[in-house]
Scaffold this motif. Structure first.
Motif, PDB file in Angstrom:
ATOM      1  N   LYS A   1       2.159   1.704  -3.658  1.00 43.02           N
ATOM      2  CA  LYS A   1       1.062   0.698  -3.593  1.00 43.02           C
ATOM      3  C   LYS A   1       1.231  -0.544  -3.907  1.00 43.02           C
ATOM      4  O   LYS A   1       0.522  -1.528  -3.300  1.00 43.02           O
ATOM      5  CB  LYS A   1      -0.070   1.461  -4.915  1.00 43.02           C
ATOM      6  CG  LYS A   1      -1.133   0.626  -4.883  1.00 43.02           C
ATOM      7  CD  LYS A   1      -2.093   1.241  -5.891  1.00 43.02           C
ATOM      8  CE  LYS A   1      -3.418   0.252  -6.625  1.00 43.02           C
ATOM      9  NZ  LYS A   1      -3.201  -0.810  -7.389  1.00 43.02           N
ATOM     10  N   ALA A   2       1.961  -1.036  -4.812  1.00 46.66           N
ATOM     11  CA  ALA A   2       2.444  -2.196  -5.058  1.00 46.66           C
ATOM     12  C   ALA A   2       3.077  -3.164  -4.014  1.00 46.66           C
ATOM     13  O   ALA A   2       2.829  -4.169  -3.667  1.00 46.66           O
ATOM     14  CB  ALA A   2       3.309  -2.397  -6.542  1.00 46.66           C
ATOM     15  N   PHE A   3       3.880  -2.309  -3.348  1.00 48.31           N
ATOM     16  CA  PHE A   3       4.670  -2.744  -2.107  1.00 48.31           C
ATOM     17  C   PHE A   3       3.727  -2.991  -0.926  1.00 48.31           C
ATOM     18  O   PHE A   3       3.691  -4.091  -0.402  1.00 48.31           O
ATOM     19  CB  PHE A   3       5.731  -1.942  -1.650  1.00 48.31           C
ATOM     20  CG  PHE A   3       6.234  -1.898  -0.271  1.00 48.31           C
ATOM     21  CD1 PHE A   3       6.846  -3.090  -0.137  1.00 48.31           C
ATOM     22  CD2 PHE A   3       5.975  -1.214   0.753  1.00 48.31           C
ATOM     23  CE1 PHE A   3       7.363  -3.456   1.057  1.00 48.31           C
ATOM     24  CE2 PHE A   3       6.421  -1.522   1.916  1.00 48.31           C
ATOM     25  CZ  PHE A   3       7.431  -2.683   1.955  1.00 48.31           C
ATOM     26  N   TYR A   4       2.679  -1.858  -0.832  1.00 52.69           N
ATOM     27  CA  TYR A   4       1.756  -2.209   0.354  1.00 52.69           C
ATOM     28  C   TYR A   4       0.888  -3.522  -0.086  1.00 52.69           C
ATOM     29  O   TYR A   4       0.517  -4.407   0.932  1.00 52.69           O
ATOM     30  CB  TYR A   4       0.662  -1.228   0.222  1.00 52.69           C
ATOM     31  CG  TYR A   4       0.021  -1.224   1.443  1.00 52.69           C
ATOM     32  CD1 TYR A   4       0.139  -1.112   2.740  1.00 52.69           C
ATOM     33  CD2 TYR A   4      -1.437  -1.524   0.868  1.00 52.69           C
ATOM     34  CE1 TYR A   4      -0.827  -1.287   3.726  1.00 52.69           C
ATOM     35  CE2 TYR A   4      -2.625  -1.463   1.821  1.00 52.69           C
ATOM     36  CZ  TYR A   4      -2.287  -1.353   3.306  1.00 52.69           C
ATOM     37  OH  TYR A   4      -3.175  -1.664   4.372  1.00 52.69           O
ATOM     38  N   GLY A   5       0.476  -3.763  -1.210  1.00 50.80           N
ATOM     39  CA  GLY A   5      -0.324  -4.969  -1.520  1.00 50.80           C
ATOM     40  C   GLY A   5       0.594  -6.371  -1.339  1.00 50.80           C
ATOM     41  O   GLY A   5      -0.073  -7.182  -0.960  1.00 50.80           O
ATOM     42  N   PHE A   6       1.774  -6.272  -1.806  1.00 48.67           N
ATOM     43  CA  PHE A   6       2.633  -7.410  -1.707  1.00 48.67           C
ATOM     44  C   PHE A   6       2.545  -7.568  -0.181  1.00 48.67           C
ATOM     45  O   PHE A   6       2.461  -8.878   0.259  1.00 48.67           O
ATOM     46  CB  PHE A   6       3.916  -7.493  -1.995  1.00 48.67           C
ATOM     47  CG  PHE A   6       3.982  -7.183  -3.614  1.00 48.67           C
ATOM     48  CD1 PHE A   6       3.285  -8.010  -4.418  1.00 48.67           C
ATOM     49  CD2 PHE A   6       4.793  -6.537  -4.326  1.00 48.67           C
ATOM     50  CE1 PHE A   6       3.104  -8.069  -5.774  1.00 48.67           C
ATOM     51  CE2 PHE A   6       5.034  -6.327  -5.734  1.00 48.67           C
ATOM     52  CZ  PHE A   6       3.996  -7.234  -6.325  1.00 48.67           C
ATOM     53  N   ALA A   7       2.968  -6.797   0.779  1.00 46.46           N
ATOM     54  CA  ALA A   7       3.168  -6.861   2.006  1.00 46.46           C
ATOM     55  C   ALA A   7       2.203  -7.458   3.002  1.00 46.46           C
ATOM     56  O   ALA A   7       2.147  -8.278   3.873  1.00 46.46           O
ATOM     57  CB  ALA A   7       3.837  -5.734   2.753  1.00 46.46           C
ATOM     58  N   GLN A   8       0.807  -6.924   2.509  1.00 44.34           N
ATOM     59  CA  GLN A   8      -0.447  -7.464   3.295  1.00 44.34           C
ATOM     60  C   GLN A   8      -0.450  -8.942   3.124  1.00 44.34           C
ATOM     61  O   GLN A   8      -1.078  -9.642   4.050  1.00 44.34           O
ATOM     62  CB  GLN A   8      -1.683  -6.955   2.451  1.00 44.34           C
ATOM     63  CG  GLN A   8      -1.858  -5.388   2.881  1.00 44.34           C
ATOM     64  CD  GLN A   8      -2.943  -4.932   2.403  1.00 44.34           C
ATOM     65  OE1 GLN A   8      -3.398  -4.936   1.308  1.00 44.34           O
ATOM     66  NE2 GLN A   8      -4.068  -4.227   3.185  1.00 44.34           N
TER      67      GLN A   8
END
Length: 334
Positions: free
Chosen positions: A36-43
Motif C-alpha cells: 500500500k505504501a509503495f503504491y501511494g509513493f508511485a502515484q
C-alpha cells in the motif's frame, strides 16, 4: 518498547518452529501494508520518475533472486541506482524539452540564493556551521570504516558484529525502511534466527507506531538479548541521524537551486523503485500458501480502500489467518 520485550520473551513462551495460529496471518498482512505504501509513493511520480522506479525495481529483484549474483551486492548496487537516478534527472532538467516535470529548471535560477526567514530560523535553531557538517560526515565515515575493519580483522565480539551489520546497512541503503529488509534477512537468517521468526518480527514492527527501523530492536534482541537490541537500534538509526546533521548546514542553500531539486527528484524515484523491489521480495517470502494469499488480498483492501490503520490491519490479518488455520483451509503451497 514493545519489540524489545517481544524479542526477549516471545520465543520463551512459544515454539518458533510451530507458532500459534494467531501469528500465521501476521506476515502477509504486514506485507500488504508495505505494498500500500509503495503504491501511494508511485502515484506521485512523473513519466521519467516511473521509468527510473521501474529500472530500480527490476535490478533490485534481480540481484536478490539470482544464484550467480552475491547477496551482499545490493550494498553497492543500491547506492549506484540512486546516484544514477539523480544524475539522469539532473541531465534531463538541462534539456530544452525535458521528459520529467520540474517546478523550476536550472536555467531559471536567479543568481545567488537569498536565505528565506525559514532558512535563517532553521540555521539559528540548529546552530551548525559548515565545519560542523564536515565533522559529522567524518564521524559517520570513521564509524563505518572502523567497524568494518575490526570485524574483517577477526575481532570476535558479538556486539561489534551486531553494530557493524546494522551500521553498514543503515549507511549504504537509502529509500526507506522496506529497502533494508532483504539485506537484513541475508545477514541474520539463518545465523541469528529462522525465517519464520524474521517475518513474525516484521509483522510486529508494522503493527506498532514509530519508525520502521525499530525492527532492529527485535532482530538484535532475539540474537543477543537486551544489549543486542540496544546496539542494533543504535547501529541502524545512527547513520541517518549523523548524516542529517552533516547535511543540514548545506541544505538551507542547496534546496533552492533547481539543479539540486532535480537530483533529489531522481533519487526519490529510484528509492521508490527499491521499495517496489522490496515488496516483491517480501511477497515471495511471506505468502506461501493460498491462506496467506487471501490474507494479503483482504488486508491490502482493508488498508487501501477502507482506511484501516496498521494496527487494525495486522489484527485482522492475525484473525483471518487464525480462522484458516483453525479450519485447516487453504494450506496447499501457493
Amino acid at each position: 518498547i514493545v519489540l524489545t520485550p517481544a524479542s526477549l520473551f516471545l520465543y520463551g513462551i512459544i515454539d518458533p518452529s510451530n507458532p500459534p495460529i494467531w501469528l500465521l496471518g501476521v506476515p502477509p498482512a504486514a506485507v500488504a501494508l508495505i505494498f500500500k505504501a509503495f503504491y501511494g509513493f508511485a502515484q506521485k511520480l512523473d513519466t521519467l520518475g516511473v521509468a527510473l522506479a521501474m529500472v530500480a525495481c527490476a535490478v533490485s529483484v534481480l540481484i536478490n533472486h539470482d544464484e550467480n549474483i552475491p547477496s551482499n551486492s545490493s550494498q553497492i548496487v543500491y547506492p549506484v541506482l540512486l546516484f544514477g537516478g539523480g544524475l539522469l534527472t539532473y541531465l534531463d532538467a538541462h534539456r530544452s524539452k525535458p521528459i520529467g516535470t520540474y517546478s523550476k529548471l536550472p536555467g531559471q535560477d536567479d543568481g545567488p540564493v537569498v536565505q528565506t526567514a525559514l532558512d535563517r530560523k532553521l540555521g539559528y535553531k540548529i546552530g551548525m556551521e559548515i565545519h560542523h557538517g564536515i565533522f559529522m560526515f567524518l564521524l559517520w565515515l570513521v564509524l563505518l570504516v572502523g567497524s568494518i575493519a575490526l570485524v574483517n580483522r577477526g575481532y570476535d565480539n558479538k556486539y561489534l558484529e551486531i553494530f557493524e551489520i546494522f551500521y553498514r546497512t543503515g549507511s549504504l541503503v537509502f529509500g526507506g525502511g522496506v529497502v533494508i529488509v532483504p539485506m537484513l534477512q541475508n545477514e541474520v537468517v539463518p545465523k541469528w534466527m529462522t525465517e519464520d521468526q524474521f517475518f513474525q518480527g516484521l509483522g510486529l514492527a508494522q503493527s506498532l507506531p514509530g519508525p520502521f527501523f525499530n525492527f532492529a530492536s527485535f532482530l538484535g534482541g532475539t540474537y543477543a538479548g537486551l544489549p543486542g537490541a540496544i546496539v542494533a537500534n543504535l547501529g541502524l538509526m545512527g547513520p541517518g541521524f549523523i548524516l542529517i546533521f552533516a547535511m543540514l548546514p548545506f541544505w538551507s542553500k542547496a534546496r533552492h537551486y533547481a539543479w539540486f531539486q532535480a537530483i533529489i527528484k531522481g533519487l526519490n524515484a529510484s528509492a521508490i523503485g527499491l521499495i517496489g523491489g522490496g515488496c516483491v521480495f517480501l511477497y515471495a517470502k511471506s505468502v506461501r500458501d493460498a491462506a496467506d494469499a487471501i490474507v494479503f488480498v483482504l488486508c491490502g483492501g482493508l488498508a487501501s480502500f477502507y482506511k484501516f490503520g496498521a494496527p487494525q490491519t495486522i489484527a485482522m490479518g492475525a484473525l483471518i489467518g487464525a480462522g484458516f488455520a483453525a479450519f485447516n483451509l487453504g494450506h496447499l503451497p501457493y
